[in-house]
Design a protein around this motif. Structure first.
Motif, mmCIF file in Angstrom:
data_model
loop_
_atom_site.group_PDB
_atom_site.id
_atom_site.type_symbol
_atom_site.label_atom_id
_atom_site.label_comp_id
_atom_site.label_asym_id
_atom_site.label_seq_id
_atom_site.Cartn_x
_atom_site.Cartn_y
_atom_site.Cartn_z
ATOM 1 N N GLU A 6 0.822 -1.205 0.000
ATOM 2 C CA GLU A 6 0.000 0.000 0.000
ATOM 3 C C GLU A 6 0.864 1.266 0.000
ATOM 4 O O GLU A 6 0.493 2.283 -0.575
ATOM 5 C CB GLU A 6 -0.887 -0.033 1.248
ATOM 6 N N ASP A 7 2.030 1.204 0.625
ATOM 7 C CA ASP A 7 2.931 2.361 0.655
ATOM 8 C C ASP A 7 3.392 2.739 -0.749
ATOM 9 O O ASP A 7 3.521 3.912 -1.082
ATOM 10 C CB ASP A 7 4.139 2.096 1.577
ATOM 11 N N ASN A 8 3.628 1.736 -1.621
ATOM 12 C CA ASN A 8 4.021 2.017 -3.007
ATOM 13 C C ASN A 8 2.857 2.567 -3.827
ATOM 14 O O ASN A 8 3.061 3.377 -4.728
ATOM 15 C CB ASN A 8 4.585 0.769 -3.687
ATOM 16 N N LEU A 9 1.643 2.118 -3.518
ATOM 17 C CA LEU A 9 0.473 2.631 -4.245
ATOM 18 C C LEU A 9 0.328 4.136 -4.011
ATOM 19 O O LEU A 9 -0.089 4.866 -4.908
ATOM 20 C CB LEU A 9 -0.792 1.884 -3.818
ATOM 21 N N LYS A 10 0.712 4.593 -2.832
ATOM 22 C CA LYS A 10 0.588 6.020 -2.508
ATOM 23 C C LYS A 10 1.490 6.889 -3.384
ATOM 24 O O LYS A 10 1.209 8.063 -3.581
ATOM 25 C CB LYS A 10 0.888 6.244 -1.026
ATOM 26 N N SER A 11 2.560 6.311 -3.906
ATOM 27 C CA SER A 11 3.455 7.096 -4.779
ATOM 28 C C SER A 11 3.415 6.591 -6.230
ATOM 29 O O SER A 11 4.228 7.005 -7.060
ATOM 30 C CB SER A 11 4.888 7.031 -4.248
ATOM 31 N N TYR A 22 -1.136 -5.224 -1.040
ATOM 32 C CA TYR A 22 -1.233 -5.762 0.312
ATOM 33 C C TYR A 22 -1.073 -4.620 1.311
ATOM 34 O O TYR A 22 -0.419 -3.625 1.031
ATOM 35 C CB TYR A 22 -0.210 -6.884 0.547
ATOM 36 N N PRO A 23 -1.712 -4.737 2.479
ATOM 37 C CA PRO A 23 -1.704 -3.634 3.443
ATOM 38 C C PRO A 23 -0.333 -3.410 4.073
ATOM 39 O O PRO A 23 0.419 -4.356 4.301
ATOM 40 C CB PRO A 23 -2.730 -4.072 4.498
ATOM 41 N N ARG A 24 -0.009 -2.152 4.292
ATOM 42 C CA ARG A 24 1.209 -1.752 4.995
ATOM 43 C C ARG A 24 0.835 -0.624 5.942
ATOM 44 O O ARG A 24 -0.043 0.177 5.650
ATOM 45 C CB ARG A 24 2.275 -1.214 4.022
ATOM 46 N N PRO A 47 -1.994 -10.566 5.586
ATOM 47 C CA PRO A 47 -1.484 -10.163 6.899
ATOM 48 C C PRO A 47 -0.537 -8.968 6.758
ATOM 49 O O PRO A 47 0.203 -8.864 5.783
ATOM 50 C CB PRO A 47 -0.700 -11.389 7.380
ATOM 51 N N ILE A 48 -0.579 -8.071 7.738
ATOM 52 C CA ILE A 48 0.346 -6.932 7.739
ATOM 53 C C ILE A 48 1.679 -7.411 8.300
ATOM 54 O O ILE A 48 1.755 -7.925 9.415
ATOM 55 C CB ILE A 48 -0.212 -5.757 8.573
ATOM 56 N N MET A 49 2.713 -7.272 7.490
ATOM 57 C CA MET A 49 4.055 -7.729 7.885
ATOM 58 C C MET A 49 4.925 -6.514 8.153
ATOM 59 O O MET A 49 5.156 -5.705 7.264
ATOM 60 C CB MET A 49 4.681 -8.581 6.763
ATOM 61 N N GLU A 50 5.396 -6.384 9.367
ATOM 62 C CA GLU A 50 6.249 -5.246 9.713
ATOM 63 C C GLU A 50 7.697 -5.670 9.899
ATOM 64 O O GLU A 50 8.418 -5.111 10.704
ATOM 65 C CB GLU A 50 5.707 -4.545 10.968
ATOM 66 N N LEU A 51 8.109 -6.650 9.151
ATOM 67 C CA LEU A 51 9.487 -7.132 9.189
ATOM 68 C C LEU A 51 10.188 -6.562 7.972
ATOM 69 O O LEU A 51 9.621 -6.532 6.889
ATOM 70 C CB LEU A 51 9.476 -8.666 9.134
ATOM 71 N N SER A 52 11.424 -6.080 8.147
ATOM 72 C CA SER A 52 12.132 -5.517 6.998
ATOM 73 C C SER A 52 13.526 -6.107 6.866
ATOM 74 O O SER A 52 14.140 -6.520 7.847
ATOM 75 C CB SER A 52 12.216 -3.993 7.123
ATOM 76 N N SER A 53 14.011 -6.112 5.631
ATOM 77 C CA SER A 53 15.370 -6.587 5.364
ATOM 78 C C SER A 53 16.400 -5.696 6.051
ATOM 79 O O SER A 53 17.430 -6.175 6.516
ATOM 80 C CB SER A 53 15.620 -6.610 3.851
ATOM 81 N N THR A 54 16.122 -4.398 6.127
ATOM 82 C CA THR A 54 17.026 -3.460 6.805
ATOM 83 C C THR A 54 17.186 -3.855 8.275
ATOM 84 O O THR A 54 18.297 -3.894 8.805
ATOM 85 C CB THR A 54 16.484 -2.008 6.701
ATOM 86 N N PHE A 55 16.053 -4.140 8.927
ATOM 87 C CA PHE A 55 16.089 -4.566 10.337
ATOM 88 C C PHE A 55 16.933 -5.837 10.496
ATOM 89 O O PHE A 55 17.748 -5.956 11.408
ATOM 90 C CB PHE A 55 14.660 -4.800 10.839
ATOM 91 N N ILE A 56 16.755 -6.782 9.583
ATOM 92 C CA ILE A 56 17.510 -8.039 9.644
ATOM 93 C C ILE A 56 19.007 -7.782 9.460
ATOM 94 O O ILE A 56 19.827 -8.285 10.228
ATOM 95 C CB ILE A 56 16.967 -9.050 8.604
ATOM 96 N N ARG A 57 19.366 -6.985 8.454
ATOM 97 C CA ARG A 57 20.790 -6.685 8.218
ATOM 98 C C ARG A 57 21.419 -6.007 9.441
ATOM 99 O O ARG A 57 22.514 -6.382 9.877
ATOM 100 C CB ARG A 57 20.961 -5.765 6.995
ATOM 101 N N ASN A 58 20.713 -5.032 10.004
ATOM 102 C CA ASN A 58 21.235 -4.331 11.182
ATOM 103 C C ASN A 58 21.358 -5.259 12.383
ATOM 104 O O ASN A 58 22.313 -5.160 13.158
ATOM 105 C CB ASN A 58 20.354 -3.122 11.531
ATOM 106 N N SER A 59 20.410 -6.161 12.520
ATOM 107 C CA SER A 59 20.434 -7.115 13.635
ATOM 108 C C SER A 59 21.607 -8.084 13.500
ATOM 109 O O SER A 59 22.277 -8.406 14.480
ATOM 110 C CB SER A 59 19.120 -7.886 13.714
ATOM 111 N N VAL A 60 21.859 -8.566 12.277
ATOM 112 C CA VAL A 60 22.988 -9.476 12.035
ATOM 113 C C VAL A 60 24.291 -8.764 12.392
ATOM 114 O O VAL A 60 25.165 -9.333 13.055
ATOM 115 C CB VAL A 60 23.020 -9.962 10.561
#
Length: 192
Positions: free
Chosen positions: A106-111, A130-132, A154-167
């Motif tokens: 949905e965030d991409n639809l806004k732009s 899909y909802p965001r 389902p609304i997924m609030e997991l991001s690749s950025t979060f994963i990279r920073n966590s690693v």
């Protein structure tokens, strides 16, 4: 056959990506979902971005057990920068019997009104949204558009950025990735 194209860098692919793609494959009229791995732009080299073949390999491994989910590296051979309209045109010429649709948050639809040739995309392709959780509003022209389908995923609030920073911080991210992608990431010592 109706193919949903799920574009992304997938740096790395995570369970949120798989959950959304599988939901689209199981609960919409799409027959398959192709994970279109976006190549690293030669104009924007980022240290945190893995090489194209490593990201494709993780998507390949993560989707291997799902017959409706497929990895796709079509954009690796197309001119840079990649525009969605060009990829869609190329795929339609290569696979004239397939019907291609876009999958976007949905965030991409806004732009979306800022995308290159967005009117042409809408004229020729359906969009599954899909909802965001995000700020901003959807342009009224897209609100009730007959080719834009809001899927109650389902609304997924997991991001690749979060994963990279966590690693990088030494955190255990294993439950956030498909097992095969986690094994590859760990074995190759990525993002550390």
């Amino acid at each position: 056959m109706k193919i949903g194209l799920y574009f992304g860098t997938f740096n790395p692919i995570h369970i949120g990506h798989l959950i959304i793609a599988n939901h689209m494959a199981e609960y919409s009229d799409l027959d398959q979902i192709w994970f279109v791995v976006t190549p690293q732009s030669p104009f924007k080299v980022k240290a945190s971005m893995l090489d194209n073949h490593h990201r494709f390999e993780m998507v390949y491994r993560a989707t291997a057990d799902y017959h409706k989910l497929r990895p796709n590296d079509i954009e690796f051979g197309l001119p840079q920068p990649n525009y969605t309209i060009d990829t869609l045109t190329y795929l339609q010429e290569k696979h004239p019997k397939y019907e291609f649709a876009l999958i976007m948050g949905e965030d991409n639809l806004k732009s979306f009104h800022k995308w290159k040739n967005y009117e042409l995309i809408l004229q020729n392709h359906n969009i599954y949204v899909y909802p965001r959780l995000s700020d901003g509003v959807i342009e009224t022209q897209f609100d009730k558009h007959p080719k834009i389908h809001h899927v109650d995923a389902p609304i997924m609030e997991l991001s690749s950025t979060f994963i990279r920073n966590s690693v990088k911080k030494g955190k255990n991210v294993r439950p956030m990735l498909p097992e095969q992608a986690w094994e590859y990431l760990d074995e190759m010592n990525f993002y550390r």
